[in-house]
Design a protein around this motif. Structure first.
Motif, PDB file in Angstrom:
ATOM      1  N   SER A   6      59.392  60.650  75.688  1.00 13.68           N
ATOM      2  CA  SER A   6      60.521  59.741  75.554  1.00 13.68           C
ATOM      3  C   SER A   6      61.785  60.498  75.158  1.00 13.68           C
ATOM      4  O   SER A   6      61.722  61.645  74.713  1.00 13.68           O
ATOM      5  N   ASP A   7      62.934  59.834  75.310  1.00 14.21           N
ATOM      6  CA  ASP A   7      64.197  60.333  74.766  1.00 14.21           C
ATOM      7  C   ASP A   7      64.462  61.808  75.089  1.00 14.21           C
ATOM      8  O   ASP A   7      64.597  62.636  74.190  1.00 14.21           O
ATOM      9  N   VAL A   8      64.544  62.075  76.372  1.00  9.76           N
ATOM     10  CA  VAL A   8      64.850  63.423  76.853  1.00  9.76           C
ATOM     11  C   VAL A   8      66.332  63.739  76.655  1.00  9.76           C
ATOM     12  O   VAL A   8      66.701  64.859  76.298  1.00  9.76           O
ATOM     13  N   HIS A   9      67.187  62.724  76.867  1.00 15.92           N
ATOM     14  CA  HIS A   9      68.619  62.854  76.592  1.00 15.92           C
ATOM     15  C   HIS A   9      69.259  64.093  77.221  1.00 15.92           C
ATOM     16  O   HIS A   9      69.940  64.866  76.535  1.00 15.92           O
ATOM     17  N   SER A  10      69.024  64.271  78.502  1.00 16.58           N
ATOM     18  CA  SER A  10      69.693  65.343  79.270  1.00 16.58           C
ATOM     19  C   SER A  10      69.428  66.747  78.746  1.00 16.58           C
ATOM     20  O   SER A  10      70.237  67.647  78.953  1.00 16.58           O
ATOM     21  N   GLY A  34      61.939  56.172  78.280  1.00 18.31           N
ATOM     22  CA  GLY A  34      63.360  55.848  78.333  1.00 18.31           C
ATOM     23  C   GLY A  34      64.300  56.825  77.654  1.00 18.31           C
ATOM     24  O   GLY A  34      63.901  57.641  76.827  1.00 18.31           O
ATOM     25  N   ASP A  35      65.575  56.703  78.019  1.00 15.27           N
ATOM     26  CA  ASP A  35      66.646  57.621  77.645  1.00 15.27           C
ATOM     27  C   ASP A  35      66.467  58.996  78.286  1.00 15.27           C
ATOM     28  O   ASP A  35      66.248  60.011  77.609  1.00 15.27           O
ATOM     29  N   ALA A  36      66.607  58.982  79.605  1.00 15.65           N
ATOM     30  CA  ALA A  36      66.640  60.231  80.377  1.00 15.65           C
ATOM     31  C   ALA A  36      67.929  60.977  80.071  1.00 15.65           C
ATOM     32  O   ALA A  36      67.961  62.202  80.043  1.00 15.65           O
ATOM     33  N   ASN A  61      68.443  52.708  75.939  1.00 19.31           N
ATOM     34  CA  ASN A  61      69.768  52.121  75.715  1.00 19.31           C
ATOM     35  C   ASN A  61      70.894  52.996  76.265  1.00 19.31           C
ATOM     36  O   ASN A  61      71.889  52.478  76.776  1.00 19.31           O
ATOM     37  N   HIS A  62      70.734  54.336  76.198  1.00 24.35           N
ATOM     38  CA  HIS A  62      71.769  55.214  76.767  1.00 24.35           C
ATOM     39  C   HIS A  62      71.803  55.093  78.291  1.00 24.35           C
ATOM     40  O   HIS A  62      72.877  55.058  78.895  1.00 24.35           O
ATOM     41  N   ASP A  63      70.608  55.050  78.908  1.00 25.11           N
ATOM     42  CA  ASP A  63      70.546  54.871  80.364  1.00 25.11           C
ATOM     43  C   ASP A  63      71.226  53.559  80.756  1.00 25.11           C
ATOM     44  O   ASP A  63      71.909  53.475  81.782  1.00 25.11           O
ATOM     45  N   GLY A 146      59.590  54.376  72.183  1.00 28.22           N
ATOM     46  CA  GLY A 146      60.405  55.558  71.849  1.00 28.22           C
ATOM     47  C   GLY A 146      61.545  55.115  70.956  1.00 28.22           C
ATOM     48  O   GLY A 146      61.342  54.388  69.997  1.00 28.22           O
ATOM     49  N   HIS A 147      62.772  55.559  71.281  1.00 20.79           N
ATOM     50  CA  HIS A 147      64.027  55.084  70.707  1.00 20.79           C
ATOM     51  C   HIS A 147      64.368  55.610  69.309  1.00 20.79           C
ATOM     52  O   HIS A 147      65.496  56.011  69.058  1.00 20.79           O
ATOM     53  N   SER A 148      63.425  55.607  68.355  1.00 22.53           N
ATOM     54  CA  SER A 148      63.764  56.097  67.010  1.00 22.53           C
ATOM     55  C   SER A 148      63.752  57.623  66.950  1.00 22.53           C
ATOM     56  O   SER A 148      64.243  58.204  65.987  1.00 22.53           O
ATOM     57  N   HIS A 149      63.186  58.268  67.937  1.00 25.40           N
ATOM     58  CA  HIS A 149      63.057  59.729  67.974  1.00 25.40           C
ATOM     59  C   HIS A 149      62.141  60.243  66.859  1.00 25.40           C
ATOM     60  O   HIS A 149      62.257  61.386  66.437  1.00 25.40           O
ATOM     61  N   LEU A 150      61.251  59.383  66.354  1.00 24.85           N
ATOM     62  CA  LEU A 150      60.331  59.766  65.281  1.00 24.85           C
ATOM     63  C   LEU A 150      58.893  59.509  65.734  1.00 24.85           C
ATOM     64  O   LEU A 150      58.576  58.389  66.147  1.00 24.85           O
TER      65      LEU A 150
HETATM   66 ZN    ZN Z   1      67.171  58.044  72.450  1.00 27.57          ZN
END
Ligand code: ZN
Length: 242
Positions: A6-10, A34-36, A61-63, A146-150
């Motif tokens: 999850s949360d790869v964020h570019s 989510g959050d590619a 949410n960023h996507d 995902g989302h919390s990054h924890l």
């Molecule tokens: Zn994220």
């Protein structure tokens, strides 16, 4: 065996390291929560790779902000800047692919949700009270978020919901009598004080989830962010894992 990430964020360096480590450990299928994009310097390379390998990919949410489905002004200033930058640097084909993704899906009886079962686009699931409300909100046995990054485990037993924090190598045995919400942590921007990329390996036969961390060349990512003119604090936080 599934790789859950999850949360790869570019962050392409983190993504590649996660995919190759997981493949080496026997993962053949990939579930992306989510959050590619957002924050990092390689939205196109990350979205392209995730599109190519994922059995299921969710929108984060960023996507959703990048594709006009969430208001970017709600994000904090550096995140907002990165969203604007990403919009300008992502090719139209990948932008429209991102625009089609949903923040929650069901896959082979598993619920996948970016944030939480009751609010997949936006809720940060951080404690057992919130988790208890979310167990009531759906009929799933296993939900991956995902989302919390924890990296987090919420286990709903006979009369209580227990939260625990897994580390590298932690193996969770999924008991048939209990229900679970599991977060593998973030591949591209960990926030638990550990800079290593996080993911999990889900074995649907043995009914286990194993939590993993892997180092990646984060200086390369930081250098790219600097060159791209992305906010310095977004690059700097990668070193601290916050
Ligand atoms: Zn994220």
């Amino acid at each position: 065996m599934y790789c859950v990430f999850s949360d790869v964020h570019s962050n392409f360096e983190a993504l590649e390291e996660v995919l190759s480590a997981a493949t080496g450990e026997g993962a053949e299928r990939f579930l992306f929560l989510g959050d590619a994009v957002g924050y990092g310097p390689d939205p196109g390379k990350c979205a392209g790779r995730i599109k190519e390998i994922s059995e299921i990919a969710l929108a984060g949410n960023h996507d959703m902000a990048v594709t006009g489905r969430l208001e970017p002004a709600w994000f904090n200033p550096p995140a907002y800047k990165a969203i604007t930058w990403t919009k300008e640097h992502l090719e139209p084909g990948l932008l429209s692919w991102l625009g089609l993704l949903e923040p929650a899906r069901t896959y082979e009886e598993i619920l996948l949700a970016h944030g939480s079962p009751r609010n997949p686009a936006e809720e940060y699931l951080l404690d057992s009270q919130q988790a208890a409300a979310n167990f009531l909100a759906g009929r799933f046995r296993l939900c991956l978020v995902g989302h919390s990054h924890l990296p987090l485990i919420f286990e709903s037993g006979r009369d209580s919901v227990k939260m625990s924090v897994p580390e590298h190598g932690t193996r969770l045995n999924l008991l048939p009598e209990n229900r679970y919400i599991v977060n593998p942590g973030s591949a591209g921007q960990p926030r638990d004080g550990n800079a290593k990329a996080a993911y999990a390996l889900y074995d649907p036969v043995g009914m286990t989830i194993e939590f993993r961390r892997v180092a990646y060349p984060l200086r390369v990512t930081q250098e790219k962010m600097k060159k791209a003119g992305l906010p310095a604090e977004l690059a700097e936080r990668l070193s601290r894992g916050v």
